[in-house]
Design a protein around this motif. Structure first.
Motif, PDB file in Angstrom:
ATOM      1  N   TRP A 202       1.629  70.683 -39.354  1.00 27.00           N
ATOM      2  CA  TRP A 202       2.464  69.897 -38.358  1.00 27.00           C
ATOM      3  C   TRP A 202       2.881  70.898 -37.422  1.00 27.00           C
ATOM      4  CZ3 TRP A 202       6.800  68.663 -42.673  1.00 27.00           C
ATOM      5  CH2 TRP A 202       6.389  67.411 -43.456  1.00 27.00           C
ATOM      6  N   GLN A 203       2.905  70.370 -36.191  1.00 30.76           N
ATOM      7  CA  GLN A 203       3.221  71.413 -34.951  1.00 30.76           C
ATOM      8  C   GLN A 203       4.815  71.128 -34.446  1.00 30.76           C
ATOM      9  OE1 GLN A 203      -0.057  71.161 -32.043  1.00 30.76           O
ATOM     10  NE2 GLN A 203      -1.181  70.448 -33.508  1.00 30.76           N
ATOM     11  N   PHE A 204       5.311  72.303 -34.238  1.00 32.39           N
ATOM     12  CA  PHE A 204       6.693  72.225 -33.745  1.00 32.39           C
ATOM     13  C   PHE A 204       6.842  73.110 -32.223  1.00 32.39           C
ATOM     14  CE2 PHE A 204       6.957  71.669 -38.334  1.00 32.39           C
ATOM     15  CZ  PHE A 204       7.869  70.728 -38.309  1.00 32.39           C
ATOM     16  N   ASP A 205       8.034  72.497 -31.550  1.00 37.88           N
ATOM     17  CA  ASP A 205       8.311  73.310 -30.363  1.00 37.88           C
ATOM     18  C   ASP A 205       9.531  73.933 -30.907  1.00 37.88           C
ATOM     19  OD1 ASP A 205       8.847  74.846 -28.101  1.00 37.88           O
ATOM     20  OD2 ASP A 205       8.910  72.859 -26.856  1.00 37.88           O
ATOM     21  N   GLY A 206       9.614  75.255 -31.613  1.00 39.72           N
ATOM     22  CA  GLY A 206      10.695  75.806 -32.006  1.00 39.72           C
ATOM     23  C   GLY A 206      11.483  76.644 -31.020  1.00 39.72           C
ATOM     24  N   PRO A 207      12.400  77.420 -31.513  1.00 41.03           N
ATOM     25  CA  PRO A 207      13.176  78.338 -30.660  1.00 41.03           C
ATOM     26  C   PRO A 207      12.508  79.392 -30.197  1.00 41.03           C
ATOM     27  CG  PRO A 207      14.544  77.850 -32.662  1.00 41.03           C
ATOM     28  CD  PRO A 207      13.297  77.418 -32.783  1.00 41.03           C
ATOM     29  N   ALA A 208      11.458  79.817 -30.657  1.00 40.65           N
ATOM     30  CA  ALA A 208      10.579  80.920 -30.308  1.00 40.65           C
ATOM     31  C   ALA A 208       9.303  80.393 -29.815  1.00 40.65           C
ATOM     32  CB  ALA A 208      10.321  81.959 -31.385  1.00 40.65           C
ATOM     33  N   GLY A 209       8.954  78.882 -29.679  1.00 39.36           N
ATOM     34  CA  GLY A 209       7.899  78.371 -28.885  1.00 39.36           C
ATOM     35  C   GLY A 209       7.009  77.673 -29.878  1.00 39.36           C
ATOM     36  N   ALA A 210       5.935  77.385 -29.732  1.00 39.99           N
ATOM     37  CA  ALA A 210       5.031  76.368 -30.276  1.00 39.99           C
ATOM     38  C   ALA A 210       4.730  77.258 -31.715  1.00 39.99           C
ATOM     39  CB  ALA A 210       3.721  76.293 -29.433  1.00 39.99           C
ATOM     40  N   VAL A 211       5.081  76.559 -32.831  1.00 37.96           N
ATOM     41  CA  VAL A 211       4.523  77.151 -34.112  1.00 37.96           C
ATOM     42  C   VAL A 211       3.903  76.163 -34.946  1.00 37.96           C
ATOM     43  CG1 VAL A 211       6.295  78.718 -33.977  1.00 37.96           C
ATOM     44  CG2 VAL A 211       6.828  76.511 -34.874  1.00 37.96           C
ATOM     45  N   ARG A 212       2.997  76.246 -35.808  1.00 39.36           N
ATOM     46  CA  ARG A 212       2.306  75.503 -36.873  1.00 39.36           C
ATOM     47  C   ARG A 212       2.831  75.579 -38.006  1.00 39.36           C
ATOM     48  NH1 ARG A 212      -2.450  73.255 -34.492  1.00 39.36           N
ATOM     49  NH2 ARG A 212      -2.969  74.048 -32.806  1.00 39.36           N
ATOM     50  N   PHE A 213       2.842  74.503 -38.794  1.00 37.76           N
ATOM     51  CA  PHE A 213       3.196  74.493 -40.375  1.00 37.76           C
ATOM     52  C   PHE A 213       2.304  73.729 -41.089  1.00 37.76           C
ATOM     53  CE2 PHE A 213       5.983  72.403 -43.637  1.00 37.76           C
ATOM     54  CZ  PHE A 213       6.487  73.590 -44.157  1.00 37.76           C
ATOM     55  N   GLN A 214       2.148  74.257 -42.321  1.00 40.76           N
ATOM     56  CA  GLN A 214       1.218  73.596 -43.327  1.00 40.76           C
ATOM     57  C   GLN A 214       1.883  72.865 -44.419  1.00 40.76           C
ATOM     58  OE1 GLN A 214      -2.343  73.281 -43.060  1.00 40.76           O
ATOM     59  NE2 GLN A 214      -1.924  71.539 -44.666  1.00 40.76           N
ATOM     60  N   PRO A 215       2.093  71.673 -44.415  1.00 39.00           N
ATOM     61  CA  PRO A 215       2.992  71.108 -45.404  1.00 39.00           C
ATOM     62  C   PRO A 215       2.520  71.035 -46.847  1.00 39.00           C
ATOM     63  CG  PRO A 215       1.978  69.380 -43.978  1.00 39.00           C
ATOM     64  CD  PRO A 215       1.612  70.796 -43.264  1.00 39.00           C
ATOM     65  N   LYS A 216       3.062  70.989 -47.651  1.00 39.69           N
ATOM     66  CA  LYS A 216       2.605  71.253 -48.920  1.00 39.69           C
ATOM     67  C   LYS A 216       3.754  70.146 -49.875  1.00 39.69           C
ATOM     68  CE  LYS A 216       0.643  75.785 -49.249  1.00 39.69           C
ATOM     69  NZ  LYS A 216       0.688  77.037 -49.716  1.00 39.69           N
ATOM     70  N   GLY A 217       2.946  69.484 -50.543  1.00 39.18           N
ATOM     71  CA  GLY A 217       3.746  68.399 -51.219  1.00 39.18           C
ATOM     72  C   GLY A 217       2.791  67.565 -52.390  1.00 39.18           C
ATOM     73  N   ASN A 218       3.687  66.660 -53.090  1.00 34.53           N
ATOM     74  CA  ASN A 218       2.817  65.751 -54.040  1.00 34.53           C
ATOM     75  C   ASN A 218       2.457  64.652 -53.775  1.00 34.53           C
ATOM     76  OD1 ASN A 218       5.321  64.842 -54.106  1.00 34.53           O
ATOM     77  ND2 ASN A 218       5.928  65.135 -56.396  1.00 34.53           N
ATOM     78  N   TYR A 219       2.529  64.455 -52.472  1.00 31.73           N
ATOM     79  CA  TYR A 219       2.289  63.029 -52.231  1.00 31.73           C
ATOM     80  C   TYR A 219       1.470  62.943 -50.507  1.00 31.73           C
ATOM     81  CZ  TYR A 219       2.777  57.920 -51.639  1.00 31.73           C
ATOM     82  OH  TYR A 219       2.679  56.401 -51.408  1.00 31.73           O
ATOM     83  N   GLN A 220       0.238  62.255 -50.491  1.00 28.57           N
ATOM     84  CA  GLN A 220      -0.107  62.026 -49.156  1.00 28.57           C
ATOM     85  C   GLN A 220      -0.693  60.722 -49.079  1.00 28.57           C
ATOM     86  OE1 GLN A 220      -3.862  63.905 -47.954  1.00 28.57           O
ATOM     87  NE2 GLN A 220      -3.668  65.271 -49.860  1.00 28.57           N
ATOM     88  N   VAL A 221      -0.683  59.950 -48.181  1.00 29.57           N
ATOM     89  CA  VAL A 221      -1.119  58.347 -48.319  1.00 29.57           C
ATOM     90  C   VAL A 221      -1.603  58.021 -46.756  1.00 29.57           C
ATOM     91  CG1 VAL A 221       1.195  57.745 -47.893  1.00 29.57           C
ATOM     92  CG2 VAL A 221      -0.624  56.154 -48.978  1.00 29.57           C
ATOM     93  N   ASN A 222      -2.602  57.079 -46.882  1.00 30.27           N
ATOM     94  CA  ASN A 222      -2.970  56.880 -45.545  1.00 30.27           C
ATOM     95  C   ASN A 222      -2.394  55.528 -44.695  1.00 30.27           C
ATOM     96  OD1 ASN A 222      -3.995  54.948 -47.227  1.00 30.27           O
ATOM     97  ND2 ASN A 222      -5.991  54.758 -46.348  1.00 30.27           N
ATOM     98  N   ASN A 223      -1.085  55.445 -45.260  1.00 29.66           N
ATOM     99  CA  ASN A 223      -0.238  54.378 -44.909  1.00 29.66           C
ATOM    100  C   ASN A 223       1.323  54.884 -44.624  1.00 29.66           C
ATOM    101  OD1 ASN A 223       1.850  51.716 -45.414  1.00 29.66           O
ATOM    102  ND2 ASN A 223      -0.288  50.992 -44.650  1.00 29.66           N
ATOM    103  N   SER A 224       1.552  54.582 -43.086  1.00 32.57           N
ATOM    104  CA  SER A 224       2.877  54.962 -42.829  1.00 32.57           C
ATOM    105  C   SER A 224       4.254  54.324 -43.605  1.00 32.57           C
ATOM    106  CB  SER A 224       3.123  55.140 -41.465  1.00 32.57           C
ATOM    107  OG  SER A 224       2.229  55.861 -40.697  1.00 32.57           O
ATOM    108  N   GLU A 225       4.044  53.072 -43.847  1.00 35.47           N
ATOM    109  CA  GLU A 225       4.895  52.328 -44.279  1.00 35.47           C
ATOM    110  C   GLU A 225       5.188  52.665 -45.958  1.00 35.47           C
ATOM    111  OE1 GLU A 225       5.877  48.130 -42.619  1.00 35.47           O
ATOM    112  OE2 GLU A 225       3.704  48.158 -43.339  1.00 35.47           O
ATOM    113  N   ALA A 226       4.212  53.113 -46.707  1.00 36.16           N
ATOM    114  CA  ALA A 226       4.160  53.801 -47.976  1.00 36.16           C
ATOM    115  C   ALA A 226       4.926  55.035 -47.729  1.00 36.16           C
ATOM    116  CB  ALA A 226       2.767  53.936 -48.474  1.00 36.16           C
ATOM    117  N   LEU A 227       4.708  56.069 -46.821  1.00 35.41           N
ATOM    118  CA  LEU A 227       5.536  57.144 -46.776  1.00 35.41           C
ATOM    119  C   LEU A 227       6.858  56.872 -46.564  1.00 35.41           C
ATOM    120  CD1 LEU A 227       3.269  59.419 -44.374  1.00 35.41           C
ATOM    121  CD2 LEU A 227       3.926  59.809 -46.770  1.00 35.41           C
TER     122      LEU A 227
END
Length: 305
Positions: A202-227
């Protein structure tokens, strides 16, 4: 001779689609009809054009030479058809469209009856798929693409912005707390879309500028409605386009998080192959989409939908 000419677009479709069944789907005929046309073409030319096995399809040397001329012939014929229909002015013929699954279902499909009522001489064949397709090889007139476009020979018309938010359900935030920054976000269950072309970060434009974040969780899926369903159920946190969750945000079913960390701005485009004469059916559909969805604040980003 007439049968030979009629078989040329069939042969081109088989080579571009790399299979008889895919060519049949593209042409709207049966697989057996495709096979029959190719056999008749080879018999009339007196040469074998394709090497066929149960698992693969390849051109013979003669087939490679013939394909160059056959593809050019189809391109010239298409230009002629575009020029004639342009002179007639009235949009007509079959319009093949490729659209992303969820955006297509939510925002394109509801518009199709209105478009066809306005242009009764047009037929629409719409494919909804989140996989990126080759418009030329797939025989598509038009595609809807979301995000930053790669350099290509395609013509792109910007339809609307595509805004995204980081969000979660009130039930999840009550149970797990509300993150205020990226350090706190690392402690949360992050859900993510597995077809995202930008990668899993995930990429953000934060208070200190552009930053990248690696999400971690127990669910990934190839359909946005399922998300979205998982978000509503309180499973975790996810970044989502507002064309999916705009109404949920407005109604309080989901809450926007970390407003100081903005997500990248993207856009929704109509793209189509470059042609000498743009068919009236394509320009009519693009203009229709612009009228219905265009603007810097599309209807899904307004609270009073």
């Amino acid at each position: 001779m007439n049968d030979r000419f009629a078989a040329i677009p069939v042969f081109v479709a088989v080579v571009e689609c790399e299979s008889f069944s895919a060519a049949a789907e593209r042409l709207g005929i049966t697989k057996s009809a495709v096979s029959k046309r190719i056999t008749q073409l080879e018999r009339s030319l007196g040469v074998q054009l394709l090497q066929r096995t149960t698992r693969s399809l390849s051109l013979t040397e003669a087939g490679e030479q013939y394909f160059v001329y056959a593809r050019n012939a189809c391109a010239v014929a298409q230009e002629g058809e575009d020029a004639v229909t342009r002179l007639q002015g009235q949009p007509q013929g079959c319009l093949r469209i490729s659209v992303p699954m969820v955006f297509g279902r939510l925002h394109i499909a509801p518009l199709i009856p209105r478009f066809l009522a306005a242009y009764p001489a047009v037929e629409i064949n719409m494919m909804m798929d989140d996989q990126l397709v080759d418009l030329v090889e797939g025989g598509y007139d038009l595609a809807i693409r979301i995000g930053r476009l790669a350099d290509s020979s395609l013509i792109a018309r910007r339809i609307a912005p595509c805004n995204s938010v980081l969000c979660a359900a009130p039930s999840y935030l009550t149970r797990c707390g509300t993150p205020k920054d990226l350090d706190q976000l690392t402690k949360h269950n992050c859900l993510f879309y597995s077809y995202f072309r930008g990668g899993s970060e995930w990429q953000f434009d934060g208070p200190a500028g552009a930053v990248r974040f690696q999400p971690k969780g127990n669910y990934q899926v190839n359909n946005s409605e399922a998300l979205r369903e998982a978000l509503i159920a309180g499973l975790g946190i996810c970044q989502m386009p507002t064309f999916i969750v705009g109404d949920d945000i407005a109604q309080g079913r989901l809450l926007e998080l970390m407003p100081d960390y903005r997500l990248p701005e993207h856009a929704i485009y109509a793209v189509y192959p470059q042609r000498k004469y743009l068919p009236a059916k394509v320009s009519a559909f693009v203009d229709f989409l612009l009228a219905q969805l265009g603007g810097e604040r599309p209807y899904w980003d307004t609270a009073d939908r």
